[in-house]
Design an enzyme around this catalytic site. Sequence first.
Site, PDB file in Angstrom:
ATOM      1  N   GLN A   1      -4.517 -21.799  17.438  1.00  0.00           N
ATOM      2  CA  GLN A   1      -5.304 -20.692  16.861  1.00  0.00           C
ATOM      3  C   GLN A   1      -5.316 -19.489  17.800  1.00  0.00           C
ATOM      4  O   GLN A   1      -5.722 -18.403  17.402  1.00  0.00           O
ATOM      5  CB  GLN A   1      -6.738 -21.167  16.594  1.00  0.00           C
TER       6      GLN A   1
ATOM      7  N   SER B   1       0.214  -9.908  -1.237  1.00  0.00           N
ATOM      8  CA  SER B   1      -0.535 -11.171  -1.362  1.00  0.00           C
ATOM      9  C   SER B   1       0.085 -12.035  -2.454  1.00  0.00           C
ATOM     10  O   SER B   1      -0.139 -13.247  -2.493  1.00  0.00           O
ATOM     11  CB  SER B   1      -1.991 -10.908  -1.733  1.00  0.00           C
TER      12      SER B   1
ATOM     13  N   THR C   1       0.811  -1.221   0.000  1.00  0.00           N
ATOM     14  CA  THR C   1       0.000   0.000   0.000  1.00  0.00           C
ATOM     15  C   THR C   1       0.842   1.267   0.000  1.00  0.00           C
ATOM     16  O   THR C   1       0.471   2.265  -0.637  1.00  0.00           O
ATOM     17  CB  THR C   1      -0.943  -0.004   1.231  1.00  0.00           C
TER      18      THR C   1
END
Length: 335
Positions: A271, A59, A12
């Site tokens: 997790q 990504s 970004t």
Amino acid sequence: MAKILIINTGGTISMVSSGRGYVPNGELFRERLLSMDLLKQAPMPQWVLTQTEPLLDSSNMTVSDWNRIGQLIADNYEAFDGFVILHGTDTMAYTASALSFMLEGLDKPVILTGSQIPLSQLRSDGRDNLIDSLLIAAEGRVREVCIFFGGKLLRGNRATKYSADELIAFVSPNYPPLAEAGITVSYNKTLLRGRQEVPFRLQLLDEIPIGVIKVFPGIQFSLFEQILTEKLKGIVIETFGAGNIPQGGSELLPLVRKALANGTVITVCSQCPQGTVTLGAYETSSALKDAGAVSGRDLTTEAAVAKLYYLFSKGYAADDVKRLMETDLCGEESA
Ligand code: ASP
């Protein structure tokens, strides 16, 4: 005056709007950086900008992109006092983890940063992130791969992206920040890595076939049979809490045994962002332990994935990989 190499990989910070959302634009980014007077004033270090081709939304980062970044650092290691890597936030923690293993014997600062708002926009967080990263790199107190974001300097292989839209986008739940930038930058000196004894060396990574499975209530383990073949070198299982799987996992255990017979290293992570895996603490994790899975202890999934790539790329046999997955190599897990 310290000399810092800025390696822009995209993300970004160097993006502009297009008809299909934000995309990186290297030319505009270079112009903007060169036009920022603040970056030329004391106490700014001397810096040189290099940009990888093509710039990426993170990504799209692959193992070969990690190798390219590692090679750039290795090629310029002697000529610069530190490195600031501009990178998208989405996979920054993976790249930071990978580099922490690849840059063996690293004795200089390597700081990854980026932004949630492009540098070209008025409210960009990229300006402060970049300025602080350059100052921290120039100070030379850090001898490891870090992420600087939202005022905090985090150990790279302990960090994880936490927010998709807040300016403090990263956390390091199992290791306190190495430094915080308030009115001054205050370092947590006892947590910084010391001088490295071994000479600097770059370990390139191979495209090792590995996988990640996240368990959830009702998971049908039999569906994973297809991927647990002898081709799979390593797998990270993201379990509940301290390493627990659903007990209907009688379905999973034959698969785990088959995977282990195939030489696949099974690493159990949690997790829960905070805390550690303790295999055998509950009946629901004993079976994994008995089947020969290794504990990822307090590793982030990002660090566990990067560590599997690294250990297999070094050519270790599965038994050594298992042992080393439970051994702290460069601050990625608690001793
Ligand atoms: N998709 C962007 C990237 O990771 C997000 C960001 O940089 O914040 O490249």
